[in-house]
Design a protein around this motif. Structure first.
Motif, PDB file in Angstrom:
ATOM      1  N   TRP A   1       3.020  -1.448 -12.527  1.00 23.84           N
ATOM      2  CA  TRP A   1       1.804  -0.659 -11.663  1.00 23.84           C
ATOM      3  C   TRP A   1       0.566  -1.741 -11.894  1.00 23.84           C
ATOM      4  O   TRP A   1      -0.205  -1.985 -10.965  1.00 23.84           O
ATOM      5  N   PHE A   2       0.495  -2.166 -13.092  1.00 21.92           N
ATOM      6  CA  PHE A   2      -0.455  -3.145 -13.475  1.00 21.92           C
ATOM      7  C   PHE A   2      -0.441  -4.649 -12.414  1.00 21.92           C
ATOM      8  O   PHE A   2      -1.501  -5.060 -11.946  1.00 21.92           O
TER       9      PHE A   2
ATOM     10  N   ILE B   1       3.159   9.455 -11.864  1.00 22.15           N
ATOM     11  CA  ILE B   1       2.544  10.779 -12.190  1.00 22.15           C
ATOM     12  C   ILE B   1       3.632  12.075 -12.185  1.00 22.15           C
ATOM     13  O   ILE B   1       3.847  12.629 -13.040  1.00 22.15           O
TER      14      ILE B   1
ATOM     15  N   ALA C   1      -1.591  -3.432  -9.050  1.00 19.12           N
ATOM     16  CA  ALA C   1      -2.990  -3.256  -9.033  1.00 19.12           C
ATOM     17  C   ALA C   1      -3.689  -4.545  -8.908  1.00 19.12           C
ATOM     18  O   ALA C   1      -4.690  -4.966  -8.328  1.00 19.12           O
TER      19      ALA C   1
ATOM     20  N   ALA D   1       0.890  -1.169   0.179  1.00 18.40           N
ATOM     21  CA  ALA D   1       0.050  -0.014   0.083  1.00 18.40           C
ATOM     22  C   ALA D   1       1.041   1.255   0.136  1.00 18.40           C
ATOM     23  O   ALA D   1       0.554   2.365  -0.745  1.00 18.40           O
ATOM     24  N   TRP D   2       1.854   1.352   1.063  1.00 21.93           N
ATOM     25  CA  TRP D   2       2.904   2.417   0.983  1.00 21.93           C
ATOM     26  C   TRP D   2       3.566   2.412  -0.375  1.00 21.93           C
ATOM     27  O   TRP D   2       3.547   3.688  -0.744  1.00 21.93           O
TER      28      TRP D   2
ATOM     29  N   PHE E   1       2.784   1.397  -3.311  1.00 20.36           N
ATOM     30  CA  PHE E   1       1.881   1.512  -4.455  1.00 20.36           C
ATOM     31  C   PHE E   1       1.812   3.045  -4.387  1.00 20.36           C
ATOM     32  O   PHE E   1       1.672   3.810  -5.643  1.00 20.36           O
ATOM     33  N   ILE E   2       1.327   3.608  -3.388  1.00 23.58           N
ATOM     34  CA  ILE E   2       0.985   5.322  -3.484  1.00 23.58           C
ATOM     35  C   ILE E   2       2.415   5.929  -3.835  1.00 23.58           C
ATOM     36  O   ILE E   2       2.185   6.666  -4.921  1.00 23.58           O
TER      37      ILE E   2
ATOM     38  N   THR F   1       3.204   4.959  -7.723  1.00 22.70           N
ATOM     39  CA  THR F   1       2.072   5.760  -8.865  1.00 22.70           C
ATOM     40  C   THR F   1       2.588   7.226  -8.645  1.00 22.70           C
ATOM     41  O   THR F   1       2.602   7.572  -9.607  1.00 22.70           O
ATOM     42  N   LEU F   2       2.745   7.801  -7.281  1.00 21.31           N
ATOM     43  CA  LEU F   2       2.931   8.991  -7.251  1.00 21.31           C
ATOM     44  C   LEU F   2       4.184   9.629  -8.118  1.00 21.31           C
ATOM     45  O   LEU F   2       4.521  10.365  -8.882  1.00 21.31           O
TER      46      LEU F   2
ATOM     47  N   ALA G   1       5.632  11.672 -15.319  1.00 24.60           N
ATOM     48  CA  ALA G   1       4.738  12.385 -16.523  1.00 24.60           C
ATOM     49  C   ALA G   1       4.917  13.803 -16.270  1.00 24.60           C
ATOM     50  O   ALA G   1       5.146  14.195 -17.570  1.00 24.60           O
TER      51      ALA G   1
END
Lengths: 281, 495
Positions: free
Chosen positions: A230-231, A203, A234, A191-192, A194-195, A198-199, A206
């Motif tokens: 990421w997939f 993100i 997820a 969870a930690w 992944f956040i 992702t960020l 990008a």
């Protein structure tokens, strides 16, 4: 440019991490409380040594200490150690240290085996001179560390769950936390991770790409592998709530996810061409 | 249609619905997307056809047939994304309303049996009066930031306490944010454009705009289908490159590329002399100008240096002299005048059209085109080669020989010109996604029920609760609450 102090601290950290790993294994196998205490103390000293390495690296290079493979590996070890120590204090599960510190030490070995040119400081090329780049890497590596911790605990879960199912006893495996606890902690690490992944990786990556090249996504191999990873995570998060997938299968996905992360980190830089190939230059 | 037909349709319909809303589909799509993306990084994308036949031999036709050479735009890859979107939408429609209901529902009137059936529960026997105990429990729960609701029924007084309800909706926020990001991508691909150009100092270009029109597409079996047609047109925005230069580190590595731009709209100067560099673009009316690359011009020079020699003896008779691009220059001590009118970085000649052209942008075989005048009259127009001096006689019927000695190139800047109105939607979606993750991972929906009833001599308290995840932490929290209830009591016995 002079790179004496950072190399010195790296070498120190290398031996401290080796000692840390051995002590955690000692604690696990010989069940001596003093070995566990020593392991924690040496782990803190190791983390301090690698912190000093990063501080001196920043001073020597004049930029954030994660702009090539050598620096970013040390940074990965640093975050992983801190995350592990927090977890140890919070949940009192020192046996996990044997697994996590093995990952940290393997990372140290891999870093020390990098060709010499990586240890040297290179000035930043125009694309890398951006606060977005620094935030991108910083956050992505917190993600990698979370995935690394989850990997270690998913492996322990798979071993522990097997023994629990068969109701067999083993003096080493009995020392593991309960499988439900390992599953929960592995999930928390994902969870930690992944956040921040992702960020950071997706993100902020990008945002940086959009600033530097005018496009936030270009299916460059590194970008694509971030998305693949990421997939996979997820899928892990969904597998954990799917009947027939929770437990062992989900743990396998977490293991698989970290293998994907390693390829994203090392494989892409050396094997596949693209914008991020500067890591291997 | 008979009733059984209807129910058959309904069954098929509901089966399809269940299929699209299943977590198994989610896993299938996620793993498929991951697996195909791996293929996309192994097989190089968007190369010319010859590349694939060279690299993959007999597999090349198959690769091209399936579309693996441009797989992120292949129909089946888009289909997988569409499946993911459908999956998210159906899941949300299926799960959101009942979740909303159960989350908001607050049944306070529960009996001891209800609590004893919960996974986490404690029973306490206390010596204090029920009203006193209830008051203390309410205070403890409020202090722990629980919202509380009271009820009293046949079985004494009961309390329902809850917090972190928003955590339940984190996953929905993430799903919506993902759809939002995909919307942004689609908006960008329809209405945006991306251009690249090489510019010289002083050059002015007109920035294009994209116009969209609804048209009809009959390419699929002649059936008219709506289609969005794009057209790039000149806009009123003009851009001038004032200056371009490169900064170097002491070691000689490139530190930064810089361009100074002046932008005017409908003839009015809006932005004057703005410096851009890599990572610091210029934006105007949604159009962004990026410093993207640079190079040395392949079709012009700033200036060229020449020597004049005796044709027979090859002896230099003048010091080297410099002629500026397209500027007449009188050679001292003679009645000749020259003018540099052309340049190619890599000389090539097309006999069919008798034209000279640069074979590449590399400076492999630089050649310069000079007009030679005698007493104001054009006498020749030779190409002189940098690598092959005195290959051709430059000045006919004379004792002079003109040698192209060196030249100073012109740097051009490579600018990307982009417009992507979808970008902001992507950023909003991204921010929302991070918020959604924090809600989903770190806000836990905790629910506690308490029943306080009077026993024969003492007060019996049943307390129990649930959490949507993180159950170890909740177990501890519940025990803490129980301990606090006990410690505040004037003498309790735990059962």
């Amino acid at each position: 440019m002079k790179v004496i102090m950072s190399l010195l601290f790296f070498d120190m950290a290398f031996w401290f991490y080796l000692a840390t790993m051995i002590l955690y294994f000692g604690y696990w196998i010989f069940r001596k409380e003093w070995l566990g205490q020593a392991a924690t103390v040496i782990a803190i000293i190791s983390t301090f040594a690698i912190s000093m390495m990063l501080v001196f690296r920043t001073k020597e290079s004049g930029h954030a200490p994660f702009s090539n493979l050598y620096e970013s590996m040390a940074f990965f070890v640093w975050i992983t150690s801190i995350a592990y120590l927090i977890m140890e204090f919070k949940y009192k599960i020192k046996v996990v240290g044997a697994f996590v510190m093995s990952i940290a030490f393997i990372a140290m070995v891999a870093t020390s085996q990098l060709p010499y040119r990586f240890q040297d400081i290179q000035p930043l090329n125009p694309a890398l001179q951006s606060i977005w780049f620094e935030l991108h890497v910083f956050s992505a590596f917190i993600g990698y560390s979370g995935f690394g911790l989850a990997f270690g605990m998913a492996l322990m879960y798979l071993i522990k769950a097997r023994f629990e199912e068969r109701k067999t006893s083993n003096f080493l495996i009995d020392r593991f936390p309960a499988s439900a606890m390992l599953d929960e902690l592995s999930y928390k690490s994902v969870a930690w991770g992944f956040i921040f992944f992702t960020l950071g990786a997706l993100i902020l990556g990008a945002v940086w790409a959009n600033k530097a090249w005018g496009t936030y996504w270009s299916w460059d191999p590194k970008e694509t592998w971030s998305l693949i990873t990421w997939f996979v995570y997820a899928a892990y998060l969904h597998a954990r709530i799917t009947r027939g997938w929770r437990g062992k299968k989900a743990a396998y996905v977490a293991v698989f996810g970290f293998l994907s992360t390693i390829f994203l980190y090392w494989g892409v830089s050396f094997v596949l061409p693209g914008l991020h190939a500067y890591a291997s230059q | 249609m008979t009733i059984s037909d209807k129910s058959a349709v309904k069954t098929i319909g509901s089966r399809i619905w269940v299929f699209f809303g299943s977590l198994k589909l989610t896993l299938f799509v996620l793993f498929s997307l991951a697996a195909f993306s791996v293929v996309g990084t192994v097989i190089q994308q968007n190369q010319p056809t010859e590349f694939y036949s060279g690299e993959y031999g007999k597999w090349a036709p198959l690769i091209l047939r399936i579309g693996l050479e441009d797989m992120y735009h292949a129909w089946w890859f888009s289909t997988l994304l569409l499946l993911l979107i459908l999956n998210i939408i159906v899941c949300t429609i299926d799960r959101f309303p009942p979740k909303w209901k159960t989350t908001l529902e607050s049944k306070a009137d529960v009996d001891a049996r209800f609590i004893k059936n919960l996974l986490n529960k404690h029973t306490l026997i206390l010596q204090d009066k029920p009203a006193f105990v209830r008051e203390r429990i309410l205070n403890i729960l409020r202090k722990k930031r629980y919202k509380v609701k009271e009820a009293s029924g046949a079985e004494g007084m009961s309390i329902y306490a809850w917090k972190g309800r928003t955590g339940r909706f984190g996953s929905d926020v993430v799903h919506v944010s993902l759809l939002l990001i995909l919307c942004g991508v689609i908006i960008g691909s329809i209405t945006g454009f991306k251009d690249f150009g090489a510019f010289y100092e002083g050059e002015v270009i007109t920035v294009p705009v994209t116009e969209l029109r609804l048209g009809i597409d009959r390419s699929w079996h002649g059936i008219p289908l709506p289609k969005i047609e794009r057209q790039e047109k000149a806009s009123d925005i003009q851009l001038r490159l004032d200056k371009f230069w490169i900064d170097y580190y002491e070691s000689g590595q490139i530190k930064q590329y810089n361009s100074v731009l002046t932008l005017s709209d409908s003839g009015r100067e809006i932005i004057k002399g703005r410096q851009i560099w890599v990572n610091a673009p210029l934006s105007y009316k949604g159009i962004t100008f990026y410093q993207s690359s640079y190079g040395t011009a392949y079709d012009r020079v700033k200036q060229a240096e020449f020597l004049l020699k005796r044709a027979k003896t090859h002896k230099t008779i003048t010091p080297p002299f410099t002629a500026l691009w397209n500027t007449p220059y009188d050679i001292p001590g003679t009645d000749y005048r020259i003018k540099v009118v052309g340049f190619v970085s890599d000389f090539a000649f097309d006999p069919a059209t008798s034209t000279v052209f640069p074979k590449s942008a590399e400076h492999n075989n630089p050649a310069i085109n000079v007009e030679v005048y005698k007493a104001g009259k054009l006498v020749s127009r030779p190409w002189l080669f940098y690598n092959y001096a005195d290959l051709f006689a430059a000045i006919p019927d004379s004792d002079y020989e003109l040698v192209f000695d060196s030249y100073k190139g012109i740097l051009y800047t490579g600018l990307s010109i982009n417009k992507d109105p979808g970008t902001n939607v992507v950023w909003i979606g991204s921010a929302l996604m991070v918020v959604g993750f924090f809600m989903a991972f770190f806000i836990f929906h905790k629910r506690i029920w308490v029943n306080v009833r009077k026993g024969s001599l003492e007060t019996e308290v049943n307390i129990g609760g649930m959490i949507n995840k993180n159950k170890f932490v909740f177990e501890r929290e519940l025990s803490e609450i129980v301990d606090e209830i006990k410690s505040g009591s004037s003498g309790g016995i735990k059962q």
